[in-house]
Design a protein around this motif. Structure first.
Motif, PDB file in Angstrom:
ATOM      1  N   THR A 198      37.734  39.102  30.916  1.00  0.00           N
ATOM      2  CA  THR A 198      36.656  39.606  31.775  1.00  0.00           C
ATOM      3  C   THR A 198      37.155  40.821  32.544  1.00  0.00           C
ATOM      4  O   THR A 198      38.207  40.748  33.186  1.00  0.00           O
ATOM      5  N   GLU A 220      39.680  35.395  44.475  1.00  0.00           N
ATOM      6  CA  GLU A 220      38.819  34.924  43.401  1.00  0.00           C
ATOM      7  C   GLU A 220      39.590  34.885  42.088  1.00  0.00           C
ATOM      8  O   GLU A 220      40.579  35.598  41.894  1.00  0.00           O
ATOM      9  N   MET A 221      39.125  34.007  41.174  1.00  0.00           N
ATOM     10  CA  MET A 221      39.804  33.809  39.908  1.00  0.00           C
ATOM     11  C   MET A 221      39.475  34.944  38.941  1.00  0.00           C
ATOM     12  O   MET A 221      38.309  35.235  38.679  1.00  0.00           O
ATOM     13  N   ALA A 222      40.503  35.585  38.444  1.00  0.00           N
ATOM     14  CA  ALA A 222      40.337  36.606  37.400  1.00  0.00           C
ATOM     15  C   ALA A 222      40.506  35.929  36.056  1.00  0.00           C
ATOM     16  O   ALA A 222      41.558  35.345  35.769  1.00  0.00           O
ATOM     17  N   LEU A 233      38.279  43.313  35.149  1.00  0.00           N
ATOM     18  CA  LEU A 233      38.629  43.175  36.563  1.00  0.00           C
ATOM     19  C   LEU A 233      38.400  44.482  37.311  1.00  0.00           C
ATOM     20  O   LEU A 233      37.941  44.474  38.465  1.00  0.00           O
ATOM     21  N   PRO A 268      44.377  33.643  39.995  1.00  0.00           N
ATOM     22  CA  PRO A 268      43.691  34.177  41.179  1.00  0.00           C
ATOM     23  C   PRO A 268      44.237  35.561  41.548  1.00  0.00           C
ATOM     24  O   PRO A 268      45.402  35.874  41.309  1.00  0.00           O
ATOM     25  N   VAL A 269      43.345  36.371  42.132  1.00  0.00           N
ATOM     26  CA  VAL A 269      43.741  37.708  42.572  1.00  0.00           C
ATOM     27  C   VAL A 269      44.521  37.580  43.873  1.00  0.00           C
ATOM     28  O   VAL A 269      44.000  37.062  44.873  1.00  0.00           O
ATOM     29  N   ARG A 310      34.674  47.312  40.783  1.00  0.00           N
ATOM     30  CA  ARG A 310      35.634  46.284  41.174  1.00  0.00           C
ATOM     31  C   ARG A 310      34.833  45.074  41.621  1.00  0.00           C
ATOM     32  O   ARG A 310      34.501  44.901  42.791  1.00  0.00           O
ATOM     33  N   PRO A 311      34.474  44.196  40.665  1.00  0.00           N
ATOM     34  CA  PRO A 311      33.513  43.133  40.977  1.00  0.00           C
ATOM     35  C   PRO A 311      34.075  41.969  41.790  1.00  0.00           C
ATOM     36  O   PRO A 311      33.294  41.218  42.382  1.00  0.00           O
ATOM     37  N   LEU A 312      35.398  41.745  41.826  1.00  0.00           N
ATOM     38  CA  LEU A 312      35.958  40.574  42.499  1.00  0.00           C
ATOM     39  C   LEU A 312      36.575  40.949  43.850  1.00  0.00           C
ATOM     40  O   LEU A 312      36.810  42.116  44.140  1.00  0.00           O
ATOM     41  N   TYR A 313      36.832  39.889  44.630  1.00  0.00           N
ATOM     42  CA  TYR A 313      37.516  40.026  45.909  1.00  0.00           C
ATOM     43  C   TYR A 313      38.851  39.286  45.827  1.00  0.00           C
ATOM     44  O   TYR A 313      39.040  38.407  44.978  1.00  0.00           O
ATOM     45  N   SER A 345      44.739  34.294  33.073  1.00  0.00           N
ATOM     46  CA  SER A 345      43.792  33.824  34.087  1.00  0.00           C
ATOM     47  C   SER A 345      44.575  33.361  35.306  1.00  0.00           C
ATOM     48  O   SER A 345      45.399  32.443  35.207  1.00  0.00           O
TER      49      SER A 345
END
Length: 469
Positions: free
Chosen positions: A289, A283-285, A291, A113-114, A277-280, A111
């Motif tokens: 979950t 944001e915390m990966a 990615l 951040p991206v 690709r749900p995150l930017y 876990s």
């Protein structure tokens, strides 16, 4: 009587005066006899018979008009088609859902951040390509620390194997040599004193002391020899094992830290395209979950559930086609999987059809129709599907055009259906003429008129549809 008849005749013929339209006579007021009394009686009698004659005539007219010519038997125009012997194919049709050839939902193991994304949705990627990077400063520091420990253990192992162990071995060898020399010296002293003792030149006390010294020297030699043997057999192995264990422990910690650091780099496990690709960035990966999702859509797999009796007719490698909504031409494929077990919920068999998707016109998740060729039946008796009649109880029949120009109903047994053609197993023979158009609702033994016949080859040129039993 004679005069009355004459008057009726004259009245009907119009001698007493002209008849009005509708049959009412007009009297002229005078008779040929010229007598007033006679004229009155004659007029009264003539009027009575005139009404009677008109009534009889009207009845005869109405009776004549009510007679119509006899009704003719109706003739129904129909189209007929001959029962032909041809080859028909049994095709299993089923609804299916498209899946990609391969799919990977990439889940980070840590876990963090991206830090950055190197791809976006729809990007083509290759196996091993870097897709995203997570924050990893702490992991990099831990990896550096364990690397130092590993280097130190490796140096210790090299020193232990090249320096300490040979020195210990050399020391043991020297101890053995010293003990041997001591033993030899004590043996000579003992032999000399024993000789002097036998000659009476030496007291017994000194001989006993020499024997004790010899025994001690022998024991020291044996101890040194065993120590040397132990060093040669066990000491070297244990020393190396201890040094190697420390080295492996340090190496394992270093590799673990390096692996944790590598988890911050997200790479593609397969060739394909980025489907999700749900995150930017920033944001915390979360570990566990997804990615990124990568799909290989160079080929697609259509998964369908079909009845067990249909699945029994299929085999791996059979040809099949996939028809998708909006696509004019079906895509050819082949059966790659036939499940060996039934689905417990639907009691059906799952079948996979794999097809190439070079232009990617087939999208995973689309509901499509599968047509799987199960078998080919040669020399089958075939009629147009429009000529088959099905009763409420499920019985099937056809209307045959007889040589007497009448339609005769015949019960038949149906086999395979293929598009506009139906196989007939029993009830007709090749060459029989079946009413193909106009058979519905046509009573048995109805007189028919055969219109222009539709050639069979035109029906065969139509696009083949699905087959059913």
């Amino acid at each position: 009587m004679k005069s009355t008849a004459t008057v009726m005749k004259n009245e009907w013929s119009g001698e007493q005066g002209p008849l009005r339209r509708g049959g009412c006579p007009h009297s002229s007021g005078r008779t040929k006899s010229g007598s007033p009394a006679t004229s009155a009686r004659t007029r009264a009698s003539g009027a009575t018979w005139s009404i009677a004659a008109l009534t009889v005539g009207l009845l005869m007219f109405l009776s004549g008009c009510s007679k119509e010519p006899a009704e003719k038997e109706p003739v129904v125009p129909v189209q007929v088609a001959p029962v032909e012997k041809t080859t028909i194919q049994y095709t299993v049709i089923a609804g299916a859902v498209l899946f990609p050839l391969a799919q990977s939902a990439i889940v980070p193991k840590i876990s963090a951040p991206v830090k950055t994304f190197l791809v976006k949705r729809g990007s083509r990627v290759h196996e091993g390509e870097l897709l995203a990077v997570l924050e990893h400063q702490d992991l990099a520091a831990a990896a550096q620390d364990t690397k130092g420990t590993y280097d130190q253990a490796q140096a210790t192992y090299e020193i232990s194997t090249t320096a300490d162990l040979p020195a210990e071995m050399q020391k043991a060898q020297l101890e053995v040599q010293a003990a041997r020399q001591m033993l030899d010296a004590q043996q000579k002293v003992f032999d000399s004193r024993q000789e002097l003792f036998q000659q009476g030149a030496l007291p017994r006390k000194e001989l006993d002391q020499s024997r004790v010294d010899l025994t001690q020297a022998r024991n020291q030699y044996e101890i040194a020899q065993k120590h040397l043997e132990a060093m040669q057999a066990i000491g070297k192995q244990q020393t190396l094992k201890s040094a190697a264990g420390q080295l492996q422990s340090a190496k394992g910690k270093y590799l673990g830290a390096t692996a944790q650091l590598s988890y911050s780099e997200i790479r593609s496990p397969i060739n394909g395209v980025i489907a999700d690709r749900p995150l930017y960035p920033g944001e915390m990966a979360a570990a566990g979950t997804p990615l990124l999702t990568v799909m290989d859509v160079s080929q697609v797999i259509a998964r369908a559930h079909i009845p067990q009796q249909d699945a029994a007719l299929l085999k791996l490698g059979d040809k099949a086609t996939i028809t998708a909504p909006g696509e004019e031409q079906p895509t050819e494929g082949k059966i790659t999987v036939i499940s060996p077990a039934l689905d417990p919920n639907s009691t059906t068999v799952e079948v996979w059809v794999q097809a190439k998707n070079a232009e990617q016109q087939l999208k995973p998740g689309t509901s499509v129709q599968l047509s799987m060729l199960a078998r080919t039946i040669p020399d089958a008796l075939v009629i147009p599907a429009a000529g088959l009649l099905t009763a409420e109880d499920g019985a099937t029949s056809v209307m045959l055009a007889g040589s007497d120009n009448r339609a005769h109903q015949k019960t038949v047994k149906v086999g395979v259906r293929q598009g506009d053609d139906v196989q007939i197993l029993e009830g007709v023979q090749a060459g029989d003429r079946v009413v193909a158009s106009g058979a519905y609702g046509l009573p048995d033994n109805t007189k028919i008129k055969v219109e222009e016949q539709k050639p069979q080859n035109e029906r065969n040129e139509k696009k083949t549809g699905g087959a059913e039993k």
